[in-house]
Motif scaffolding. Structure first.
Motif, PDB file in Angstrom:
ATOM      1  N   TYR A  20     -15.264  37.309  37.628  1.00 15.68           N
ATOM      2  CA  TYR A  20     -14.122  36.474  36.803  1.00 15.68           C
ATOM      3  C   TYR A  20     -14.624  35.328  36.435  1.00 15.68           C
ATOM      4  CZ  TYR A  20     -10.506  40.144  36.672  1.00 15.68           C
ATOM      5  OH  TYR A  20      -9.717  41.321  36.068  1.00 15.68           O
ATOM      6  N   ALA A  21     -15.670  34.901  37.288  1.00 16.84           N
ATOM      7  CA  ALA A  21     -15.955  33.107  37.090  1.00 16.84           C
ATOM      8  C   ALA A  21     -16.403  32.879  35.580  1.00 16.84           C
ATOM      9  CB  ALA A  21     -17.434  33.005  38.198  1.00 16.84           C
ATOM     10  N   ALA A  22     -16.897  33.894  34.995  1.00 15.49           N
ATOM     11  CA  ALA A  22     -17.459  33.325  33.766  1.00 15.49           C
ATOM     12  C   ALA A  22     -16.347  32.767  32.874  1.00 15.49           C
ATOM     13  CB  ALA A  22     -18.030  34.661  32.927  1.00 15.49           C
ATOM     14  N   ILE A  23     -15.066  33.125  33.212  1.00 11.19           N
ATOM     15  CA  ILE A  23     -13.814  32.612  32.269  1.00 11.19           C
ATOM     16  C   ILE A  23     -13.440  31.369  32.918  1.00 11.19           C
ATOM     17  CG2 ILE A  23     -12.974  35.223  31.883  1.00 11.19           C
ATOM     18  CD1 ILE A  23     -10.796  34.792  33.811  1.00 11.19           C
ATOM     19  N   GLY A  24     -14.136  30.714  33.696  1.00 10.15           N
ATOM     20  CA  GLY A  24     -13.855  29.278  34.180  1.00 10.15           C
ATOM     21  C   GLY A  24     -13.143  29.287  35.293  1.00 10.15           C
ATOM     22  N   ALA A  25     -13.270  28.575  36.062  1.00 12.73           N
ATOM     23  CA  ALA A  25     -12.955  28.530  37.616  1.00 12.73           C
ATOM     24  C   ALA A  25     -11.428  28.528  37.706  1.00 12.73           C
ATOM     25  CB  ALA A  25     -13.187  27.348  38.572  1.00 12.73           C
ATOM     26  N   ASP A  26     -10.426  27.928  36.951  1.00 12.62           N
ATOM     27  CA  ASP A  26      -9.160  27.749  37.057  1.00 12.62           C
ATOM     28  C   ASP A  26      -8.535  29.452  36.727  1.00 12.62           C
ATOM     29  OD1 ASP A  26      -9.251  25.433  37.802  1.00 12.62           O
ATOM     30  OD2 ASP A  26      -8.339  24.708  36.095  1.00 12.62           O
ATOM     31  N   SER A  27      -9.082  29.707  35.419  1.00  9.08           N
ATOM     32  CA  SER A  27      -8.460  31.165  35.198  1.00  9.08           C
ATOM     33  C   SER A  27      -9.091  32.297  36.103  1.00  9.08           C
ATOM     34  CB  SER A  27      -9.176  31.384  33.795  1.00  9.08           C
ATOM     35  OG  SER A  27      -8.601  30.597  32.764  1.00  9.08           O
ATOM     36  N   ALA A  28     -10.325  32.010  36.629  1.00  6.12           N
ATOM     37  CA  ALA A  28     -10.869  33.097  37.307  1.00  6.12           C
ATOM     38  C   ALA A  28     -10.111  33.179  38.882  1.00  6.12           C
ATOM     39  CB  ALA A  28     -12.169  32.678  37.821  1.00  6.12           C
ATOM     40  N   ALA A  74      -0.082  35.174  36.213  1.00  4.97           N
ATOM     41  CA  ALA A  74       0.068  35.951  35.026  1.00  4.97           C
ATOM     42  C   ALA A  74      -1.474  36.546  34.663  1.00  4.97           C
ATOM     43  CB  ALA A  74       0.235  35.040  33.783  1.00  4.97           C
ATOM     44  N   PRO A  75      -1.349  37.715  34.000  1.00  3.50           N
ATOM     45  CA  PRO A  75      -2.604  38.367  33.761  1.00  3.50           C
ATOM     46  C   PRO A  75      -3.460  37.414  32.977  1.00  3.50           C
ATOM     47  CG  PRO A  75      -0.769  39.639  33.270  1.00  3.50           C
ATOM     48  CD  PRO A  75      -0.217  38.614  33.489  1.00  3.50           C
ATOM     49  N   GLN A  76      -5.012  37.449  33.098  1.00  2.00           N
ATOM     50  CA  GLN A  76      -5.775  36.750  32.521  1.00  2.00           C
ATOM     51  C   GLN A  76      -6.735  37.676  31.801  1.00  2.00           C
ATOM     52  OE1 GLN A  76      -5.757  33.241  32.725  1.00  2.00           O
ATOM     53  NE2 GLN A  76      -3.737  33.818  33.782  1.00  2.00           N
ATOM     54  N   SER A  77      -6.769  38.854  32.075  1.00  2.00           N
ATOM     55  CA  SER A  77      -7.516  39.978  31.182  1.00  2.00           C
ATOM     56  C   SER A  77      -6.700  41.241  30.934  1.00  2.00           C
ATOM     57  CB  SER A  77      -8.870  40.058  32.206  1.00  2.00           C
ATOM     58  OG  SER A  77      -8.398  41.237  33.093  1.00  2.00           O
ATOM     59  N   GLY A  78      -7.243  41.610  29.862  1.00  2.47           N
ATOM     60  CA  GLY A  78      -6.465  43.004  29.563  1.00  2.47           C
ATOM     61  C   GLY A  78      -6.402  44.140  30.620  1.00  2.47           C
ATOM     62  N   GLY A  79      -7.521  43.944  31.496  1.00  3.67           N
ATOM     63  CA  GLY A  79      -7.537  45.091  32.667  1.00  3.67           C
ATOM     64  C   GLY A  79      -6.395  45.066  33.517  1.00  3.67           C
ATOM     65  N   THR A  80      -5.574  44.065  33.454  1.00  9.90           N
ATOM     66  CA  THR A  80      -4.290  44.208  34.490  1.00  9.90           C
ATOM     67  C   THR A  80      -2.871  44.112  33.668  1.00  9.90           C
ATOM     68  OG1 THR A  80      -4.380  41.751  34.563  1.00  9.90           O
ATOM     69  CG2 THR A  80      -5.391  43.083  36.494  1.00  9.90           C
ATOM     70  N   GLU A  81      -3.001  44.285  32.115  1.00 11.80           N
ATOM     71  CA  GLU A  81      -2.024  44.457  31.302  1.00 11.80           C
ATOM     72  C   GLU A  81      -1.754  45.959  31.360  1.00 11.80           C
ATOM     73  OE1 GLU A  81      -2.965  42.461  27.906  1.00 11.80           O
ATOM     74  OE2 GLU A  81      -3.088  40.596  28.920  1.00 11.80           O
TER      75      GLU A  81
END
Lengths: 94, 948
Positions: A20-28, A74-81
Motif C-alpha cells: 500500500y506504500a505507493a498510495i502515500g504513507a498516510d493513506s497506506a 475508512a476504506p482506502q481501496s476498492g478491495g475492502t469495499e
C-alpha cells in the motif's frame, strides 16, 4: 502463540503495508489498518496487537497502533469495499 | 430424456443480418445468407442423406451422398457445399438422385464389413442409417475384390479403438482434429484406394501419436471405426442425461449416456454454451474413478491417527462427529472449529458447509480452495472493476484480434477453451504469451505467438507495468474510453507512475529478463491491434504480488479501452469446475454469499433471521491461518469437504503439523486422500454423477449438475452435511438441492433470478441474474463499471523475498498437465496415468549438464522448506535457471518444497516461485520414505462386523 506464527503475522502486516506504500504513507497506514480489520481473525489481531513492533515497518506499526486503539479506518481501496445487504456490485476480496 | 442422437444439421449455423428465402421439396424456408442447402433442409425437418457432413465443422463435399437437384442449375451439386440463394427451388429426392446415391452407397458398402448385428455401432451408425435412407438392397460389385477388411485394429488408446476396416475415409475424424480440437494429429495417408486415416506417421499408433484423446474424432466418426471401448464392452446406451463436467473451470456440458445405472460414455453436448460440443480427455473419458476399487463407501472413525480405521454405520458416524465437535466447542469455544468448502462440489454443497460452520459451529472459520488459486482475482477485480469475475463469456474470444495470455496454459489446463482460442488464432488473431515456459500455444501446428515474453518467475508486476509504460509514453492509451469510463484523476496518477523511466522495458529488462524491444512491440500490438483480450491463470495469482498483478492486468485493459464489449476483457481461467461458485456462495471467512462482509449488521441480520441463528461479526481464519492456529492449539477441529489440503497446499510439512495438532479432523471425500492420513472421521463422498446441484464456471455460468445414478455411498454430499447439521440441532429440512438454490437466490442479490426450474428450462444462466439483468450477463461492465468509475491502481513492483542464491540457485515454478487434474485424486484413478504416471522435473539442458543430469535420472529437489526426489526431463521449454514440475502425484509431494510465502492481500500461496537446488539422487528422500510408511499405516481399515 508460537514463534512461527507471530513471525508470519509480522511478515503479513509488513507485506500489506509495503504494497500500500505507493498510495502515500498516510493513506497506506489507513489502508493497512482497514485491510487487517476486514480480513484477520480476532486471535490474529490480538496477537499482533500484543507483539512488540520492533520487526514491523513504520506503516505497519502505525496501522497496528491505530487498530489497537480501537479506530475503525475508512476504506482506502476498492478491495475492502463490500456489497451492502441488497447490493450487487463488489465482490470477494479473498 | 431417452436415447436419441443429437440432431445434426450437417453444416454449421451461419450468422447474418441478411435472410434468404428458398423452396425445398415444395416447402418455403428462410435462413441466414450463407447457410448451406443441407442445413436449410434440416431446419424444416428434411433429412438429406450424408456421411462426410456434420454441423460442428466446415462442409467438405466428399461423400457425394447429399446431392440435390436445383431448378436451373446444372448437375447435382452437393447440398453441404452449396449455399442457399434467393428463390432457389431445391429437390432432395428424385429418381436421378436416388440412382446416384444408391451407386455411391454400393461402393461404400462393397468395402465395409457386413457385421452389423455384432458391430458395436449397430443402430447407432450413420452408415447404416444412410444405407437405409437410400434404400440399398444389394451390392452389384460383390465383396471379393480388393478391400481394406483385413486391416488390423489399433487398440493402443485406453479409451477408444481405431478399426480401419470399418473406415469410409470421410475425413470427419481428421477434420475434427484440425478444426474442432486444433491438434492436427490425424491425416489421410496415401492416395486413391490406398487412402487411410493415420495418426501421424505410418509407424505411429494413436497412443504414440500427437493425439490428445479429446474424443472429437470418435464423436465425429459416422461408423464404428473410432469407437469408445466402453460402448464395445457395455453396449448401446438407452438413455441420456445432460449434466456438467466436474473437472476444470470451463464447465463443459455432457450427455451422460447410460444403460440402467451404468454409465456407458460421456458425450459433449452440442448445445452446451461453454463447450459448444467439444471435450477433453478428462471430461470425455476420465470418469472411471467413480467406480474405482479404492473408493470408500462406508463411514469410518478412529480415536487417534495411529489407529486403523473402523467402519461404522452412518448413524454412528454422524452422532460421533457431532459429539466430538460439540465437546471441543464446549471446551475451547466456537472459534476452535472450522471447515473448508470445495470447488469440486456443487454451489449448494459449498453453501451448506459455510452455513453449517457459521450457524452450527458458531464461527466464521470457513475457507475454500480458491484461497490457494484465485483469491487474488477476487481482490484485484473487485478493487478495479467492482466485481470479482471474468468479464466475458468464452464465445467472446471469437471476436478478439489480439489475445494476451499471461500465466496460463489453456491447452493443458482448460483444453476445451484452449481449442476455441486456437481456432480464433488460426483465423488470424495475434497472440502474446507471457510465461516463463514455452507453453504449447507459443508454437504449435498453425499457431505461432507474435511475441513470447519469457519472464523471470516473480516479475509479473514489473512486466505489466512495463507494458503500461510503453502504452502511456507512446501515446497509445485510449483517452476517450478512460475519460468516459474511469476515474480520470486516478488515471493521471497511475499514468505518471507507469511513465517513470524506472518502469521502462529497458530499465526493467535486468529484472524481468524480457528483451526490451520484444516487450515494446508486444505493448504496441496489444494497444493498437483491435479488440484486445487478456486471459490469465494461476501463473498470475499464485505469487506474493498475485493481487497486484490482477490489478495491473485490469489497469492495462482499461488503459487500452478493452472492457465492456465482445472480443475484449479480463478473463481469469479458473482451475477447478466450481471455483467461481464456491466463492459466490460465501465460502470465504470474512463474507457471506454475494460478497457481503460479515461485519455488516444488516447483512448478518438477513441471514440470522433466515437461518434462526446468531452470527459472529468477526472474520474467521483463512486456511493457512487455521493451520497456524492449530499448531498453536487454538484451532482444534475441521470439517473438510472434497479437498486434499495435504497434497494441494504449500509447505506440506507445516500442513501436516497443523492437521496432526488438531483433535478432530473430518474428511468428507471419495477416497482416503493424503489429508485423511491425519483424519479421525471419514465421511464417504458422492461423485458428480450421483447428485443434483449446480456448478458455476469461469464465465459466471451457472449450470445444472444432474444425478444419473444413485450415490454408491448412500447419500449426496449435501445430504451428509445436512445429517451433521441436524445432529447439531439445526433442523434443516431440504429434500432436494433445488430448495437450497431457492434459499441462495432469496438471500443473494446476484442470484435473485436463478432457480432449478429456470436452469432446467434454459440450460444455463450467467450471473448477475436479477431485475437489472433478467436474462443474465454474458459480458460485464458494458455501460459502466459495476463500481461506477473504473479504478486505476498504482501497482508498485515489490520483489518476492523468495530469491535464488548460492544455496538455492534455481527457481522452481509448478503447474498442471493435460491428462491430470489438480491433486490427481480422480485422474490418477483412471487410465489417464498412461500419459503422466509421475511428476517430472523439467530442466534446461545447460542446468542439467552442469549437474550431470540426463532425462529420466533421479534428482533431489531441495528448498528451505524440504526436499523430494523425482525424475528429470531435460528440455529447453524452460529457461536456464528455471525448473518446473507438476503436483499431481502424492509420491512426489511437490509441495514439500514450496514455501509458506503468499500473496500480500489474500494469502494465496506463492507456488510459482521457490528457490531450489537440484542434485543427482539415487531414489526417494527420507521424507518420502517416512511419508509413504505413515500413509500406508494410516490407511488400515478394520471391516465392520456383519449385523446378526
Amino acid at each position: 502463540m508460537s514463534e512461527g506464527t507471530i513471525v508470519k503475522l509480522r511478515r503479513m502486516a509488513n507485506q500489506i503495508a509495503l504494497n500500500y506504500a505507493a498510495i502515500g504513507a498516510d493513506s497506506a497506514v489507513l489502508a493497512t489498518a482497514d485491510h487487517i480489520k476486514k480480513f484477520w481473525d480476532p486471535r490474529m489481531k490480538s496477537s499482533i496487537f500484543a507483539d512488540n513492533r520492533t520487526d514491523l515497518s513504520p506503516i505497519a506499526t502505525a496501522a497496528i497502533d491505530l487498530l489497537a486503539a480501537g479506530v475503525t479506518p475508512a476504506p482506502q481501496s476498492g478491495g475492502t469495499e463490500f456489497n451492502k445487504v441488497n447490493e450487487v456490485g463488489h465482490s470477494d476480496a479473498g | 430424456m431417452g436415447f436419441e442422437r443429437q440432431e445434426d444439421f450437417g453444416t454449421p449455423a451461419v450468422k447474418s443480418d441478411e435472410m434468404v428465402s428458398l423452396t425445398i421439396d415444395g416447402r418455403e424456408v428462410t435462413v441466414p445468407a450463407g447457410t448451406s442447402v443441407m442445413r436449410a433442409a434440416a431446419e424444416i425437418g428434411g433429412q438429406i442423406p450424408k456421411l462426410c457432413a456434420t454441423d460442428n465443422m466446415k462442409a467438405f463435399g466428399s461423400c457425394r451422398l447429399c446431392l440435390v437437384e436445383i431448378d436451373g442449375a446444372r448437375g447435382t451439386p452437393a447440398s453441404c457445399t452449396t449455399p442457399v440463394m434467393p428463390g432457389m427451388n431445391v429437390h432432395t429426392q428424385t429418381p436421378r438422385l436416388e440412382k446416384l446415391r444408391k451407386g455411391v452407397m454400393e461402393l461404400y458398402i462393397s468395402d465395409h464389413p457386413l457385421d452389423c448385428l455384432t458391430c458395436s455401432a449397430n443402430n447407432d451408425c450413420e452408415l447404416q442409417d444412410a444405407a437405409a435412407q437410400v434404400g440399398l438392397r444389394d451390392v452389384r460389385y460383390g465383396f471379393e475384390g480388393e478391400n481394406h477388411l483385413g486391416l488390423a485394429t489399433d487398440f493402443s488408446n485406453p479409451y477408444f479403438d481405431f478399426d480401419p476396416s470399418k473406415c469410409i475415409v470421410c475425413s470427419r475424424c481428421v477434420r475434427a482434429c484440425d478444426e474442432v480440437q486444433g491438434t492436427f494429429a490425424l491425416t489421410i495417408d496415401g492416395r486413391g484406394f490406398g487412402s487411410k486415416v493415420s495418426a501421424g506417421q505410418v509407424e505411429d499408433n494413436f497412443l504414440g501419436s500427437e493425439c490428445v484423446s479429446c474424443g472429437a474424432c470418435v464423436q465425429a466418426c459416422p461408423t464404428a471405426t473410432l469407437q469408445e471401448k466402453s460402448v464395445k464392452a457395455i453396449g448401446k446406451p438407452e438413455r441420456a442425461v445432460v449434466t456438467t463436467c466436474a473437472y476444470c473451470g470451463v464447465g463443459c456440458t455432457f450427455r451422460a449416456e447410460m444403460r440402467g445405472e451404468q454409465l456407458v460414455r460421456m458425450v459433449p453436448w452440442k448445445d452446451g454454451k461453454a463447450n459448444r460440443g467439444h471435450s477433453c480427455v478428462k471430461g470425455r473419458f476420465a470418469y472411471g474413478y467413480a467406480n474405482h476399487r479404492e473408493r470408500i463407501l462406508n463411514p469410518m472413525i478412529r480415536e487417534s491417527i495411529d489407529q486403523p480405521w473402523r467402519e461404522v454405520s452412518w448413524d454412528e458416524a454422524i452422532s460421533y462427529t457431532a459429539a466430538r465437535l460439540n465437546q471441543i466447542k464446549a471446551e475451547s469455544g466456537a472459534r476452535a472449529l472450522g471447515g473448508i468448502t470445495s470447488s469440486r462440489c456443487t454451489n449448494e454443497e459449498a453453501y451448506l458447509v459455510q452455513k453449517l460452520v457459521r450457524g452450527g459451529f458458531g464461527s466464521n472459520n470457513v475457507d475454500t480452495c480458491a484461497r490457494v488459486c484465485h483469491s487474488p482475482t477476487g481482490f484485484g477485480l473487485s478493487t478495479t472493476f467492482g466485481t470479482s469475475a471474468g468479464t466475458q463469456d468464452f464465445d467472446s474470444v471469437m471476436d478478439s484480434d489480439v489475445i494476451l495470455v499471461i500465466g496460463a496454459n489453456p491447452t493443458d489446463a482448460h483444453p476445451v477453451f484452449g481449442s476455441r482460442m486456437k481456432r480464433r488464432l488460426r483465423q488470424g488473431a495475434k497472440l502474446i504469451v507471457i510465461d516463463p515456459r514455452r507453453i504449447d500455444l507459443v508454437r504449435s501446428p498453425h499457431i505461432e505467438a507474435a511475441y513470447h515474453l519469457p519472464l523471470q518467475p516473480g516479475t509479473n508486476v514489473a512486466v505489466m507495468t512495463s507494458l503500461a509504460h510503453v502504452i502511456v509514453t507512446e501515446g497509445l492509451a485510449d483517452e476517450k474510453f478512460i475519460r468516459e469510463r474511469c476515474d480520470w484523476d486516478e488515471y493521471q496518477d497511475w499514468a505518471r507512475f507507469v511513465s517513470d523511466e524506472r518502469h521502462s522495458p529497458e530499465t526493467l529488462e535486468a529484472v524481468t529478463r524480457v528483451p526490451a524491444q520484444d516487450l515494446r512491440e508486444a505493448a504496441r500490438l496489444f494497444a493498437t491491434g483491435g479488440n484486445g483480450a487478456i486471459y490469465y491463470g494461476l501463473g498470475v495469482t499464485e505469487h506474493s504480488q498475485g493481487s497486484s498483478t490482477v490489478m495491473a492486468i485490469a489497469n492495462l485493459a482499461m488503459a487500452t479501452g478493452n472492457i465492456g464489449r465482445r472480443g475484449v476483457g479480463v478473463n481469469p481461467l479458473r482451475g477447478q469446475n466450481n471455483v467461481q461458485g464456491s466463492c459466490d456462495m460465501g465460502s470465504f471467512p470474512h463474507e457471506l454469499s454475494g460478497y457481503r462482509h460479515i461485519s455488516d449488521a444488516a447483512t448478518r441480520k438477513l441471514f440470522e433471521d433466515d437461518w434462526g441463528v446468531t452470527l459472529d461479526p468477526e472474520p474467521g481464519l483463512r486456511i493457512p491461518n487455521m493451520l497456524d492456529a492449530a499448531v498453536d492449539g487454538s484451532f482444534r477441529a475441521i470439517y473438510i469437504q472434497g479437498e486434499d489440503i495435504l497434497q494441494s497446499d504449500p509447505d506440506t510439512k507445516h500442513v501436516a503439523a497443523g492437521l496432526a495438532a488438531m483433535d478432530c479432523v473430518i474428511v468428507h471425500d471419495l477416497f482416503l486422500n493424503e489429508t485423511a492420513n491425519y483424519a479421525h472421521i471419514f465421511l464417504p463422498g458422492s461423485t458428480f454423477l450421483e447428485k443434483d446441484g449446480t456448478f458455476t464456471n469461469a464465465e459466471r455460468r451457472i449450470q445444472p449438475v444432474r444425478k444419473v445414478m444413485e450415490p454408491a455411498n448412500g447419500y449426496g454430499d449435501w445430504e451428509v452435511t445436512q445429517l451433521l447439521a441436524n445432529e447439531m440441532g439445526l433442523n434443516w429440512t431440504y429434500t432436494h438441492p433445488s430448495q437450497i438454490l431457492d434459499e441462495i437466490a432469496r438471500l443473494t442479490p446476484t442470484f435473485a433470478g436463478v432457480s432449478w426450474e429456470r436452469l432446467d428450462r434454459e440450460g444455463s444462466l450467467q450471473w448477475p441474474v436479477n431485475e437489472k439483468f433478467p436474462e443474465g450477463a454474458p459480458i460485464m461492465h458494458v455501460d459502466g463499471f459495476v463500481r461506477g468509475k473504473g479504478k486505476f491502481v498504482v501497482t508498485e513492483y515489490v520483489p518476492t523475498d523468495e530469491k535464488s542464491g548460492p544455496r538455492f540457485p534455481l527457481l522452481l515454478t509448478t503447474g498442471r498437465i493435460l491428462s491430470q487434474y489438480n491433486v490427481g485424486a480422480q485422474t490418477r484413478r483412471t487410465d489417464n496415468v498412461l500419459w503422466h504416471k509421475e511428476d517430472l522435473l523439467e530442466m534446461h539442458p545447460s542446468d542439467a549438464e552442469n549437474r550431470g543430469l540426463k532425462t529420466d535420472d533421479w534428482a533431489k529437489l531441495t528448498s528451505r522448506s524440504g526436499e523430494t526426489t523425482l525424475r528429470v526431463l531435460v528440455t529447453d521449454r524452460v529457461a536456464p535457471g528455471v525448473v518446473y514440475t507438476t503436483f499431481h502425484h502424492p509420491a512426489t509431494q511437490a509441495n514439500v518444497v514450496t514455501t509458506d510465502f503468499s500473496d500480500w492481500a489474500t494469502n494465496c500461496p506463492e507456488y510459482k516461485v521457490t528457490a531450489v537446488q537440484v542434485m543427482p539422487s539415487n531414489g526417494p528422500s527420507e521424507w518420502q520414505e517416512d511419508y509413504n510408511e505413515q500413509a500406508e499405516r494410516s490407511r488400515r481399515i478394520v471391516q465392520a462386523e456383519p449385523a446378526e
